[in-house]
Enzyme design. Structure first.
Site, PDB file in Angstrom:
ATOM      1  N   SER A 115       0.856  -1.183   0.000  1.00 20.88           N
ATOM      2  CA  SER A 115       0.000   0.000   0.000  1.00 20.88           C
ATOM      3  C   SER A 115       0.891   1.230   0.000  1.00 20.88           C
ATOM      4  CB  SER A 115      -0.865  -0.019   1.272  1.00 20.88           C
ATOM      5  OG  SER A 115      -1.476   1.223   1.511  1.00 20.88           O
TER       6      SER A 115
ATOM      7  N   TYR B 177      -3.312  -0.654  10.115  1.00 16.30           N
ATOM      8  CA  TYR B 177      -3.142  -0.836   8.669  1.00 16.30           C
ATOM      9  C   TYR B 177      -1.742  -0.403   8.254  1.00 16.30           C
ATOM     10  CZ  TYR B 177      -4.164  -0.692   3.670  1.00 16.30           C
ATOM     11  OH  TYR B 177      -4.148  -0.906   2.315  1.00 16.30           O
TER      12      TYR B 177
END
Length: 257
Positions: free
Chosen positions: A149, A162
Protein backbone atom coordinates in the site's frame (compact mmCIF):
# COMPACT_ATOMS: atom_id res chain seq x y z
CA UNK A 1 22.00 -16.60 -24.08
CA UNK A 2 18.30 -17.23 -24.66
CA UNK A 3 16.51 -14.57 -26.66
CA UNK A 4 13.82 -12.51 -24.96
CA UNK A 5 10.32 -13.69 -25.76
CA UNK A 6 6.99 -11.99 -25.16
CA UNK A 7 5.87 -15.43 -24.00
CA UNK A 8 7.73 -14.79 -20.75
CA UNK A 9 4.69 -12.79 -19.66
CA UNK A 10 2.39 -15.79 -20.10
CA UNK A 11 1.18 -18.04 -17.27
CA UNK A 12 -0.08 -20.87 -19.45
CA UNK A 13 -1.15 -23.83 -17.28
CA UNK A 14 0.26 -22.24 -14.12
CA UNK A 15 -1.80 -22.34 -10.90
CA UNK A 16 -2.37 -19.13 -8.98
CA UNK A 17 -3.67 -19.15 -5.41
CA UNK A 18 -5.18 -15.80 -4.43
CA UNK A 19 -6.87 -14.65 -1.23
CA UNK A 20 -9.79 -12.28 -1.65
CA UNK A 21 -9.70 -12.88 -5.39
CA UNK A 22 -13.43 -12.56 -6.09
CA UNK A 23 -14.06 -8.96 -5.06
CA UNK A 24 -12.48 -5.54 -5.11
CA UNK A 25 -9.05 -5.28 -6.68
CA UNK A 26 -8.59 -9.01 -6.12
CA UNK A 27 -11.10 -9.73 -8.86
CA UNK A 28 -8.98 -7.71 -11.29
CA UNK A 29 -5.87 -9.69 -10.31
CA UNK A 30 -7.80 -12.92 -10.92
CA UNK A 31 -8.89 -11.63 -14.32
CA UNK A 32 -5.34 -10.63 -15.18
CA UNK A 33 -3.66 -13.96 -14.44
CA UNK A 34 -6.41 -16.01 -16.08
CA UNK A 35 -6.21 -13.84 -19.19
CA UNK A 36 -2.57 -14.87 -19.65
CA UNK A 37 -3.28 -18.57 -19.15
CA UNK A 38 -3.42 -19.38 -15.43
CA UNK A 39 -5.92 -21.50 -13.55
CA UNK A 40 -6.95 -19.89 -10.27
CA UNK A 41 -7.73 -21.09 -6.74
CA UNK A 42 -9.67 -18.31 -5.00
CA UNK A 43 -9.98 -18.17 -1.22
CA UNK A 44 -12.79 -15.94 0.09
CA UNK A 45 -14.36 -15.15 3.44
CA UNK A 46 -17.78 -15.51 1.77
CA UNK A 47 -19.16 -16.29 -1.68
CA UNK A 48 -19.58 -12.66 -2.75
CA UNK A 49 -18.58 -12.23 -6.40
CA UNK A 50 -18.08 -15.92 -7.09
CA UNK A 51 -20.49 -16.13 -10.03
CA UNK A 52 -19.05 -13.05 -11.72
CA UNK A 53 -15.48 -14.18 -11.12
CA UNK A 54 -16.21 -17.66 -12.45
CA UNK A 55 -17.61 -16.08 -15.62
CA UNK A 56 -14.48 -13.89 -15.95
CA UNK A 57 -12.10 -16.84 -15.68
CA UNK A 58 -14.08 -19.23 -17.86
CA UNK A 59 -14.39 -16.55 -20.54
CA UNK A 60 -10.59 -16.69 -20.66
CA UNK A 61 -10.74 -20.46 -21.14
CA UNK A 62 -9.32 -21.27 -17.71
CA UNK A 63 -10.49 -23.11 -14.57
CA UNK A 64 -11.32 -21.55 -11.22
CA UNK A 65 -11.98 -23.27 -7.90
CA UNK A 66 -13.35 -21.44 -4.86
CA UNK A 67 -12.85 -22.09 -1.16
CA UNK A 68 -14.87 -20.32 1.51
CA UNK A 69 -12.44 -19.92 4.38
CA UNK A 70 -11.64 -17.36 7.07
CA UNK A 71 -7.88 -17.17 6.60
CA UNK A 72 -7.35 -15.83 10.12
CA UNK A 73 -8.59 -19.05 11.74
CA UNK A 74 -5.93 -21.26 13.36
CA UNK A 75 -4.82 -23.93 10.88
CA UNK A 76 -6.43 -22.17 7.91
CA UNK A 77 -3.19 -22.04 5.93
CA UNK A 78 -2.75 -25.81 5.98
CA UNK A 79 -6.36 -26.33 4.90
CA UNK A 80 -6.01 -23.87 2.02
CA UNK A 81 -2.82 -25.45 0.70
CA UNK A 82 -4.25 -28.96 0.97
CA UNK A 83 -7.41 -27.97 -0.91
CA UNK A 84 -5.45 -26.13 -3.62
CA UNK A 85 -3.21 -29.16 -4.16
CA UNK A 86 -6.25 -31.44 -4.29
CA UNK A 87 -7.78 -29.22 -6.96
CA UNK A 88 -4.74 -28.55 -9.14
CA UNK A 89 -1.78 -30.62 -7.93
CA UNK A 90 0.59 -27.66 -7.65
CA UNK A 91 0.84 -24.00 -6.66
CA UNK A 92 2.97 -21.81 -8.91
CA UNK A 93 1.96 -18.37 -7.63
CA UNK A 94 0.58 -17.08 -4.34
CA UNK A 95 -1.07 -13.64 -4.30
CA UNK A 96 -1.65 -12.47 -0.72
CA UNK A 97 -4.40 -9.98 -1.49
CA UNK A 98 -6.95 -10.20 1.35
CA UNK A 99 -6.87 -7.24 3.70
CA UNK A 100 -8.87 -4.74 5.71
CA UNK A 101 -8.64 -1.26 7.15
CA UNK A 102 -10.10 0.25 10.35
CA UNK A 103 -10.04 3.99 11.10
CA UNK A 104 -10.35 5.74 14.49
CA UNK A 105 -8.83 8.60 16.45
CA UNK A 106 -5.72 7.57 18.35
CA UNK A 107 -7.10 7.67 21.89
CA UNK A 108 -10.29 5.88 20.86
CA UNK A 109 -8.69 3.10 18.80
CA UNK A 110 -10.24 -0.20 19.97
CA UNK A 111 -7.94 -3.09 20.80
CA UNK A 112 -10.19 -5.47 18.88
CA UNK A 113 -9.75 -3.44 15.66
CA UNK A 114 -5.98 -3.47 16.05
CA UNK A 115 -6.06 -7.25 16.44
CA UNK A 116 -8.48 -7.82 13.53
CA UNK A 117 -6.35 -5.83 11.08
CA UNK A 118 -3.02 -7.33 12.15
CA UNK A 119 -4.46 -10.86 12.11
CA UNK A 120 -5.69 -10.52 8.53
CA UNK A 121 -3.16 -8.21 6.89
CA UNK A 122 -0.03 -9.64 8.47
CA UNK A 123 -0.44 -12.86 10.44
CA UNK A 124 -2.63 -14.68 7.89
CA UNK A 125 -0.31 -13.55 5.10
CA UNK A 126 2.70 -14.94 6.98
CA UNK A 127 1.13 -18.32 7.78
CA UNK A 128 -0.10 -18.86 4.23
CA UNK A 129 3.24 -17.80 2.74
CA UNK A 130 4.97 -20.23 5.10
CA UNK A 131 2.82 -23.17 4.00
CA UNK A 132 3.00 -22.33 0.31
CA UNK A 133 6.77 -21.85 0.50
CA UNK A 134 7.13 -25.49 1.56
CA UNK A 135 5.35 -26.56 -1.64
CA UNK A 136 7.37 -24.21 -3.82
CA UNK A 137 10.68 -25.35 -2.31
CA UNK A 138 9.86 -28.92 -3.34
CA UNK A 139 9.01 -27.68 -6.85
CA UNK A 140 12.16 -25.51 -6.91
CA UNK A 141 10.09 -22.70 -8.39
CA UNK A 142 7.40 -20.21 -7.51
CA UNK A 143 6.28 -16.63 -7.10
CA UNK A 144 4.79 -14.92 -4.05
CA UNK A 145 3.20 -11.49 -4.53
CA UNK A 146 2.18 -9.57 -1.42
CA UNK A 147 -0.17 -6.61 -1.67
CA UNK A 148 1.30 -3.55 -0.01
CA UNK A 149 0.00 0.00 0.00
CA UNK A 150 1.02 3.61 0.01
CA UNK A 151 1.00 2.99 3.77
CA UNK A 152 3.93 0.63 3.28
CA UNK A 153 5.86 3.91 2.94
CA UNK A 154 3.80 6.60 4.67
CA UNK A 155 2.46 7.32 8.15
CA UNK A 156 -1.20 6.38 7.77
CA UNK A 157 -2.75 8.79 10.28
CA UNK A 158 -5.88 7.29 11.93
CA UNK A 159 -5.26 3.84 10.38
CA UNK A 160 -2.51 2.71 12.76
CA UNK A 161 -2.77 -1.09 12.45
CA UNK A 162 -3.14 -0.84 8.67
CA UNK A 163 0.02 1.27 8.39
CA UNK A 164 1.87 -1.06 10.76
CA UNK A 165 0.75 -4.16 8.87
CA UNK A 166 1.68 -2.77 5.45
CA UNK A 167 5.11 -1.66 6.67
CA UNK A 168 5.54 -5.20 8.03
CA UNK A 169 4.43 -6.73 4.73
CA UNK A 170 7.26 -4.90 3.01
CA UNK A 171 9.75 -6.22 5.58
CA UNK A 172 8.43 -9.77 5.30
CA UNK A 173 8.56 -9.56 1.51
CA UNK A 174 12.25 -8.72 1.66
CA UNK A 175 13.06 -11.36 4.28
CA UNK A 176 11.26 -14.12 2.36
CA UNK A 177 12.85 -12.99 -0.91
CA UNK A 178 16.29 -13.41 0.61
CA UNK A 179 15.50 -16.80 2.15
CA UNK A 180 13.78 -18.29 -0.90
CA UNK A 181 15.99 -17.01 -3.72
CA UNK A 182 18.23 -20.11 -3.62
CA UNK A 183 15.11 -22.20 -4.36
CA UNK A 184 14.23 -20.24 -7.53
CA UNK A 185 11.32 -18.53 -5.76
CA UNK A 186 10.79 -14.80 -6.20
CA UNK A 187 8.93 -12.80 -3.55
CA UNK A 188 7.75 -9.30 -4.40
CA UNK A 189 5.04 -6.83 -3.52
CA UNK A 190 2.59 -4.64 -5.39
CA UNK A 191 1.64 -1.33 -3.77
CA UNK A 192 -1.46 0.24 -5.32
CA UNK A 193 -1.81 3.99 -5.14
CA UNK A 194 -5.14 5.78 -4.90
CA UNK A 195 -7.40 3.65 -7.10
CA UNK A 196 -10.96 4.32 -8.26
CA UNK A 197 -12.98 1.58 -6.54
CA UNK A 198 -16.27 1.45 -4.62
CA UNK A 199 -14.23 1.30 -1.39
CA UNK A 200 -12.66 4.70 -2.13
CA UNK A 201 -15.88 6.34 -3.32
CA UNK A 202 -16.43 8.31 -0.10
CA UNK A 203 -12.85 9.60 -0.16
CA UNK A 204 -13.16 10.63 -3.81
CA UNK A 205 -16.34 12.53 -3.00
CA UNK A 206 -14.77 14.37 -0.06
CA UNK A 207 -14.50 17.95 -1.41
CA UNK A 208 -11.28 18.68 0.50
CA UNK A 209 -9.38 15.38 0.76
CA UNK A 210 -10.08 14.31 -2.84
CA UNK A 211 -8.52 17.51 -4.17
CA UNK A 212 -5.50 17.11 -1.88
CA UNK A 213 -4.91 13.58 -3.11
CA UNK A 214 -5.33 14.39 -6.80
CA UNK A 215 -2.95 17.35 -6.54
CA UNK A 216 -0.39 15.07 -4.86
CA UNK A 217 -0.41 12.65 -7.84
CA UNK A 218 1.90 13.76 -10.68
CA UNK A 219 -0.24 11.83 -13.19
CA UNK A 220 -3.11 14.13 -12.16
CA UNK A 221 -5.80 11.51 -11.61
CA UNK A 222 -6.75 8.50 -9.54
CA UNK A 223 -5.77 5.14 -10.98
CA UNK A 224 -8.16 2.66 -12.53
CA UNK A 225 -8.11 -1.00 -11.39
CA UNK A 226 -7.08 -2.17 -14.86
CA UNK A 227 -3.86 -0.16 -14.47
CA UNK A 228 -2.70 -2.65 -11.82
CA UNK A 229 -3.20 -5.71 -14.02
CA UNK A 230 -0.03 -5.44 -16.11
CA UNK A 231 2.16 -5.04 -13.05
CA UNK A 232 0.56 -8.08 -11.46
CA UNK A 233 1.12 -10.21 -14.56
CA UNK A 234 4.77 -9.11 -14.63
CA UNK A 235 5.36 -10.08 -10.98
CA UNK A 236 3.64 -13.46 -11.45
CA UNK A 237 5.41 -14.41 -14.67
CA UNK A 238 8.85 -15.49 -15.87
CA UNK A 239 9.40 -11.92 -17.05
CA UNK A 240 10.28 -11.07 -13.43
CA UNK A 241 12.52 -14.09 -12.72
CA UNK A 242 15.47 -11.83 -11.79
CA UNK A 243 13.34 -9.47 -9.68
CA UNK A 244 12.93 -10.29 -6.00
CA UNK A 245 12.46 -8.40 -2.75
CA UNK A 246 10.83 -5.42 -4.48
CA UNK A 247 7.68 -3.53 -3.49
CA UNK A 248 6.46 -2.06 -6.79
CA UNK A 249 4.34 1.08 -6.41
CA UNK A 250 1.67 1.58 -9.06
CA UNK A 251 0.63 5.03 -7.97
CA UNK A 252 0.87 7.58 -10.79
CA UNK A 253 3.92 9.00 -9.05
CA UNK A 254 2.19 9.68 -5.71
CA UNK A 255 5.29 8.74 -3.69
CA UNK A 256 7.45 11.24 -5.59
CA UNK A 257 5.92 14.15 -3.69
Amino acid sequence: MAEFSINSFELTDKVVLITGGASGLGRYYTQAVSRVGADVFVVSYDDKGWDETRADVEANGRRVVFLKQDITEPGAAKVIVEKALEAFGRIDVLINNAGMQRRHDLVDFPDEDWKAVIDLNLNALYYLSHEVAKVMIKQNSGKIVNIGSMQSYRAGKFIYPYAASKHAVMGLTRAYADALAPHNIQVNGLAPGYINTPMTKALQEDPVRSVEIREHIPAGHWGEPKELMGAMVFLCSAASDYVTGVMLPVDGGYLLR
